[in-house]
Design a protein around this motif. Structure first.
Motif, PDB file in Angstrom:
ATOM      1  N   LEU A   1       5.845 -19.716  38.518  1.00 47.36           N
ATOM      2  CA  LEU A   1       4.850 -19.649  37.439  1.00 47.36           C
ATOM      3  C   LEU A   1       5.423 -18.934  36.220  1.00 47.36           C
ATOM      4  CD1 LEU A   1       1.290 -18.887  38.873  1.00 47.36           C
ATOM      5  CD2 LEU A   1       2.192 -21.017  37.989  1.00 47.36           C
TER       6      LEU A   1
ATOM      7  N   CYS B   1       7.261 -21.102  34.068  1.00 50.48           N
ATOM      8  CA  CYS B   1       6.404 -22.101  33.424  1.00 50.48           C
ATOM      9  C   CYS B   1       5.549 -21.467  32.330  1.00 50.48           C
ATOM     10  CB  CYS B   1       5.504 -22.765  34.457  1.00 50.48           C
ATOM     11  SG  CYS B   1       6.373 -23.887  35.572  1.00 50.48           S
TER      12      CYS B   1
ATOM     13  N   TRP C   1       3.926 -18.260  32.448  1.00 51.19           N
ATOM     14  CA  TRP C   1       2.815 -17.435  32.895  1.00 51.19           C
ATOM     15  C   TRP C   1       3.329 -16.030  33.179  1.00 51.19           C
ATOM     16  CZ3 TRP C   1      -2.287 -19.256  34.787  1.00 51.19           C
ATOM     17  CH2 TRP C   1      -2.563 -20.560  34.364  1.00 51.19           C
TER      18      TRP C   1
ATOM     19  N   PRO D   1      -1.400 -17.172  31.121  1.00 53.77           N
ATOM     20  CA  PRO D   1      -0.430 -17.772  30.205  1.00 53.77           C
ATOM     21  C   PRO D   1       0.242 -16.714  29.318  1.00 53.77           C
ATOM     22  CG  PRO D   1      -2.486 -19.004  30.202  1.00 53.77           C
ATOM     23  CD  PRO D   1      -2.752 -17.742  30.963  1.00 53.77           C
TER      24      PRO D   1
ATOM     25  N   ASN E   1       6.978 -27.184  33.868  1.00 53.32           N
ATOM     26  CA  ASN E   1       5.580 -27.497  33.640  1.00 53.32           C
ATOM     27  C   ASN E   1       4.939 -27.698  35.007  1.00 53.32           C
ATOM     28  OD1 ASN E   1       3.243 -28.090  32.194  1.00 53.32           O
ATOM     29  ND2 ASN E   1       3.743 -30.252  31.967  1.00 53.32           N
TER      30      ASN E   1
ATOM     31  N   THR F   1       0.940 -28.646  37.328  1.00 49.55           N
ATOM     32  CA  THR F   1      -0.480 -28.956  37.438  1.00 49.55           C
ATOM     33  C   THR F   1      -1.013 -28.314  38.707  1.00 49.55           C
ATOM     34  OG1 THR F   1      -0.230 -31.084  36.298  1.00 49.55           O
ATOM     35  CG2 THR F   1      -2.205 -30.786  37.632  1.00 49.55           C
TER      36      THR F   1
ATOM     37  N   ILE G   1       0.134 -26.679  43.728  1.00 42.74           N
ATOM     38  CA  ILE G   1       0.678 -26.661  42.370  1.00 42.74           C
ATOM     39  C   ILE G   1       1.875 -27.602  42.361  1.00 42.74           C
ATOM     40  CG2 ILE G   1       1.526 -25.281  40.451  1.00 42.74           C
ATOM     41  CD1 ILE G   1       0.333 -22.831  41.740  1.00 42.74           C
TER      42      ILE G   1
ATOM     43  N   GLU H   1      -4.008 -28.672  34.089  1.00 41.01           N
ATOM     44  CA  GLU H   1      -2.677 -29.121  33.669  1.00 41.01           C
ATOM     45  C   GLU H   1      -2.137 -28.129  32.658  1.00 41.01           C
ATOM     46  OE1 GLU H   1       0.691 -30.435  32.524  1.00 41.01           O
ATOM     47  OE2 GLU H   1      -0.292 -31.659  34.058  1.00 41.01           O
ATOM     48  N   PHE H   2      -0.963 -27.534  32.943  1.00 40.99           N
ATOM     49  CA  PHE H   2      -0.421 -26.494  32.070  1.00 40.99           C
ATOM     50  C   PHE H   2      -0.106 -27.019  30.670  1.00 40.99           C
ATOM     51  CE2 PHE H   2       1.428 -23.636  35.681  1.00 40.99           C
ATOM     52  CZ  PHE H   2       0.186 -23.631  36.293  1.00 40.99           C
TER      53      PHE H   2
ATOM     54  N   ASN I   1       2.783 -27.860  29.124  1.00 40.11           N
ATOM     55  CA  ASN I   1       3.935 -27.306  28.405  1.00 40.11           C
ATOM     56  C   ASN I   1       4.757 -28.422  27.764  1.00 40.11           C
ATOM     57  OD1 ASN I   1       3.256 -24.759  29.288  1.00 40.11           O
ATOM     58  ND2 ASN I   1       4.706 -24.744  30.976  1.00 40.11           N
TER      59      ASN I   1
ATOM     60  N   ARG J   1       2.149 -25.342  24.136  1.00 36.20           N
ATOM     61  CA  ARG J   1       1.326 -25.508  25.335  1.00 36.20           C
ATOM     62  C   ARG J   1      -0.031 -26.075  24.920  1.00 36.20           C
ATOM     63  NH1 ARG J   1       1.871 -20.490  27.881  1.00 36.20           N
ATOM     64  NH2 ARG J   1       0.490 -19.665  26.297  1.00 36.20           N
TER      65      ARG J   1
ATOM     66  N   MET K   1      -3.146 -26.670  27.308  1.00 34.26           N
ATOM     67  CA  MET K   1      -3.687 -26.625  28.651  1.00 34.26           C
ATOM     68  C   MET K   1      -5.024 -27.352  28.717  1.00 34.26           C
ATOM     69  SD  MET K   1      -4.256 -23.231  31.036  1.00 34.26           S
ATOM     70  CE  MET K   1      -2.609 -22.672  30.598  1.00 34.26           C
TER      71      MET K   1
END
Length: 384
Positions: free
Chosen positions: A90, A93, A95, A186, A213, A215, A226, A276-277, A279, A301, A303
């Protein structure tokens, strides 16, 4: 000898120097994953030289990036306040990880005020805005049976806006405590890169400078997952056995049952909830680099998410009014019974972008598509 796809393992480690192999090891850096796949994206240069023949000299292989995809089961480490083995994924990605290693306050204390949707915390709580956003609050006294809610917003005045609505207003008779937890939210700065060592029954790939990235998906009566997609730089492919001594978190993922699924604080029977992130990624061109590209960078990003609750009367839940007015609402899910393996997902300000009526087994549904709004605050994942 044929190689078996099942006999695989993935190691991941945050890099000290971006793009340099961080040398992950089996005892501390193994991550349990499903469906790992590796693919290559070479920059193939087509040429058109004249050779005295109808045939050319063939293309030239230029720089190459690598993509790794896999799923991770959503679970805690089994020890409250200890990050799960997939936490580093994470981070790469975009976070940030916050570990609350001691309950706040150490002993539950009385609130100073409350409503059906908020609680004003006492002297033992932080006066920093958003200090507990996304975290659980353990409530006792009022309600008499006790409850766990999650903080959707927190002010410098210590007012915690909650994901739940209580039938009776919370009050000075309500005692609260923030339990030990690990929170992911985030981030826009200090996003680390990863090195992956991917083993497949005698073959070893090393990929460095990876960011990605993902989801997140929750399914009713099932475990959360994830799905990650990482892009990085090819380092090597060699013959190497799957390492011995792989150590994973011992926990098994909790099932989304006996928990909560709330849309605007209304209990909502849904089959699924996803985030959904969003990115946006790039590998900057750089002829000084080994592959003529630098490590992956997250440049933006967006989201988004969706859920599909059964339809209700407007008097119960009026999402259409919120869509038409642009009103942001809280979407929340939480589940799990064992400390260190409880999951909370909070979207504090979902902005509906579409509502789609549907049918599930003869019952009306209303799929909510939404944007997760807020700077570095679109969604929060908490393990406690």
């Amino acid at each position: 000898m044929a190689l078996r796809s099942r006999n695989a393992a993935l190691l991941a480690k945050i890099e000290t120097t971006e793009g340099a192999d961080a040398s992950p090891v089996a005892g501390t850096d193994a991550v349990l994953v499903e469906n790992p796949q590796i693919s290559f994206n070479p920059n193939t240069v087509q040429t058109n030289e004249v050779t005295g023949s109808l045939d050319g000299r063939g293309p030239i292989t230029g720089g190459m990036t690598v993509q790794l995809t896999f799923d991770v089961l959503l679970k805690g480490s089994g020890v409250a306040g200890t990050a799960p083995e997939w936490g580093k994924l994470l981070k790469a990605c975009g976070w940030a990880e916050t570990v609350t290693s001691t309950a706040v306050p150490v002993a539950a204390e009385a609130a100073t005020a409350g409503t059906t949707t908020s609680l004003t915390l006492g002297a033992g709580a932080s006066g920093t805005a958003q200090a507990y956003r996304g975290m659980p609050l353990l409530l006792t006294g009022n309600p008499a049976a006790g409850a766990t809610s999650f903080v959707a917003d927190y002010t410098a005045g210590k007012v915690a806006t909650l994901a739940d609505q209580f039938g009776t207003a919370l009050s000075t008779g309500t005692s609260y405590q923030v339990p030990v937890n690990v929170l992911y939210k985030p981030a826009s700065v200090s996003i680390p890169s990863l090195t992956f060592h991917f083993f497949q029954d005698g073959v070893k790939y090393i990929v460095a400078g990876c960011r990605g990235n993902a989801t997140l998906r929750l399914t009713s009566g099932n475990v959360g997952r994830i799905s990650f997609t990482f892009t990085g730089m090819f380092v090597s492919k060699t013959d190497a056995a799957v390492p011995a001594g792989l150590v994973y978190d011992a926990t098994r993922p909790p099932v989304w049952k006996g928990g909560k699924a709330l849309v605007n604080r209304v209990v909502s029977a849904m089959a699924s909830l996803s985030v959904e992130f969003g990115n946006q990624m790039t590998n900057p061109d750089n002829p000084n680099a080994a592959e003529a590209f630098d490590s992956s960078i997250i440049t933006a990003r967006n989201m988004t998410g969706s859920c599909d609750p059964l339809e209700t009367l407007i008097a119960t839940r009026d999402s259409m009014a919120a869509l038409r007015a642009g009103t942001q609402q809280i979407i929340h899910a939480s589940y799990g019974q064992v400390a260190g393996n409880r999951v909370g997902l909070t979207v504090p300000a979902a902005f509906y972008t579409n509502l789609q009526p549907g049918d599930r087994n003869g019952l009306l549904t209303n799929t909510h598509q939404f944007a997760c709004t807020g700077q570095d605050a679109g969604a929060f994942i908490c393990l406690h």
